[in-house]
Design a protein around this motif. Sequence first.
Motif, PDB file in Angstrom:
ATOM      1  N   ALA A  14       0.705  -1.283   0.146  1.00 42.59           N
ATOM      2  CA  ALA A  14       0.328   0.024   0.019  1.00 42.59           C
ATOM      3  C   ALA A  14       0.889   1.201   0.085  1.00 42.59           C
ATOM      4  O   ALA A  14       0.319   2.383   0.109  1.00 42.59           O
ATOM      5  CB  ALA A  14      -0.833  -0.162   1.148  1.00 42.59           C
ATOM      6  N   GLU A  15       2.223   1.427  -0.122  1.00 44.72           N
ATOM      7  CA  GLU A  15       2.923   2.342   0.029  1.00 44.72           C
ATOM      8  C   GLU A  15       3.583   2.726  -1.301  1.00 44.72           C
ATOM      9  O   GLU A  15       3.776   1.858  -2.056  1.00 44.72           O
ATOM     10  CB  GLU A  15       4.066   1.957   0.962  1.00 44.72           C
ATOM     11  CG  GLU A  15       3.543   2.165   2.408  1.00 44.72           C
ATOM     12  CD  GLU A  15       4.710   2.129   3.528  1.00 44.72           C
ATOM     13  OE1 GLU A  15       5.886   2.418   3.142  1.00 44.72           O
ATOM     14  OE2 GLU A  15       4.493   1.303   4.537  1.00 44.72           O
ATOM     15  N   ASP A  16       4.128   4.179  -1.407  1.00 48.95           N
ATOM     16  CA  ASP A  16       4.864   4.368  -2.444  1.00 48.95           C
ATOM     17  C   ASP A  16       6.418   3.496  -2.426  1.00 48.95           C
ATOM     18  O   ASP A  16       6.816   3.506  -1.487  1.00 48.95           O
ATOM     19  CB  ASP A  16       5.350   5.842  -2.154  1.00 48.95           C
ATOM     20  CG  ASP A  16       6.310   6.338  -3.201  1.00 48.95           C
ATOM     21  OD1 ASP A  16       6.473   5.789  -4.128  1.00 48.95           O
ATOM     22  OD2 ASP A  16       6.607   7.852  -3.047  1.00 48.95           O
ATOM     23  N   ALA A  17       6.634   3.034  -3.506  1.00 47.81           N
ATOM     24  CA  ALA A  17       7.890   2.099  -3.292  1.00 47.81           C
ATOM     25  C   ALA A  17       9.012   2.687  -3.463  1.00 47.81           C
ATOM     26  O   ALA A  17      10.011   2.252  -3.029  1.00 47.81           O
ATOM     27  CB  ALA A  17       7.691   1.309  -4.722  1.00 47.81           C
ATOM     28  N   ALA A  18       9.053   3.997  -3.862  1.00 51.62           N
ATOM     29  CA  ALA A  18      10.262   4.893  -3.923  1.00 51.62           C
ATOM     30  C   ALA A  18      11.103   4.799  -2.921  1.00 51.62           C
ATOM     31  O   ALA A  18      12.547   4.526  -2.880  1.00 51.62           O
ATOM     32  CB  ALA A  18      10.063   6.328  -4.613  1.00 51.62           C
ATOM     33  N   PRO A  19      10.729   5.315  -1.810  1.00 51.65           N
ATOM     34  CA  PRO A  19      11.645   5.374  -0.616  1.00 51.65           C
ATOM     35  C   PRO A  19      12.298   4.117   0.012  1.00 51.65           C
ATOM     36  O   PRO A  19      13.233   3.901   0.433  1.00 51.65           O
ATOM     37  CB  PRO A  19      10.630   5.755   0.664  1.00 51.65           C
ATOM     38  CG  PRO A  19       9.407   6.297  -0.047  1.00 51.65           C
ATOM     39  CD  PRO A  19       9.293   5.773  -1.301  1.00 51.65           C
TER      40      PRO A  19
END
Length: 217
Positions: free
Chosen positions: A163-168
Motif C-alpha cells: 500500500a506504500e509508495d515504493a520509491a523510499p
Amino acid sequence: MSLAAIQSRLTTACAAQNRAPGSVQLIAVSKVQPLDRVVDVLEQGHRLFGENYVQEAQAKWPDLRARFGAVQVHMIGPLQTNKAKLAVELFDAIHTLDRMSLAEKLAKLAQTRAASPQLFVQVNTGAEPQKAGILPDDTDAFVAQCRAMDLPVQGLMCIPPEAEDAAPHFKLLAQIAARNDLSGLSMGMSSDFETAIAHGATHIRVGSAIFGARTYG
Ligand SMILES: *Cc1c(COP(=O)(O)O)cnc(C)c1O
C-alpha cells in the motif's frame, strides 16, 4: 502488455537516467503461467526467467532448457531449507536469501559442489512482521556473515509494502547496497519497475505485464 512493450519501457526508463539499457536485466517472472505463454516469450528470444516455487520450476525448466538452450532461471520466491539442494541445482541465482539458517545450508552446498548460484539478500525494507527478509538495521552484519562463509552475495532484493509508495524503499535498498559494496539491486515489478530503474535497479522482476494476469488454480 507484451515482452516488446516492456523492453521498450525499460529502454526509455534507462535513457531518462543516462543508464545503458544493458545495465538492467529483465527477469520475466513465469510462475503459474500457462506453458504456451512461456514458450511464446522464449520464441521471441528472451532467456532470463524468474520462478517462485522449486517444484514448479523443476517440472518446467529442464525440458525448456533442453529445447531452447542456455536459459537463466532465477529463484525469487521464499526458499525452504529442505529444498535448498534442489534449488542450487536448478537456479542460476537465488534472490531470497533471508535468514542465517538458509545461508548456512547454502554455504555447505557450495562447498560440496564447489559452485553456488549468485545470491541476493532479501531485505524487509518496510519491517513488515509478516514479510520475509533481513531488517535494514541487521543487513550489514548479515552480509558480512555471508561473506565470511564465502557465499557469492551479488546484491540485495526487496518487495516494498503493497500500500506504500515504493520509491523510499528502493532508495533505502540502494543505500544499504552501496555501503556494503554490493552492485546488484533486485527491485521493481510490473507496477513500479520504472521507479526502480530510476533508483538504480540492476534486476527487475516483471510477471503480469509480460505474460498477462496470473490465474491461480
Ligand atoms: C510474482 C512476483 C513478481 C512479479 O510480479 P508482477 O506484479 O506480476 O510483475 C516479482 N517479484 C516477486 C518476488 C514475485 O513473487
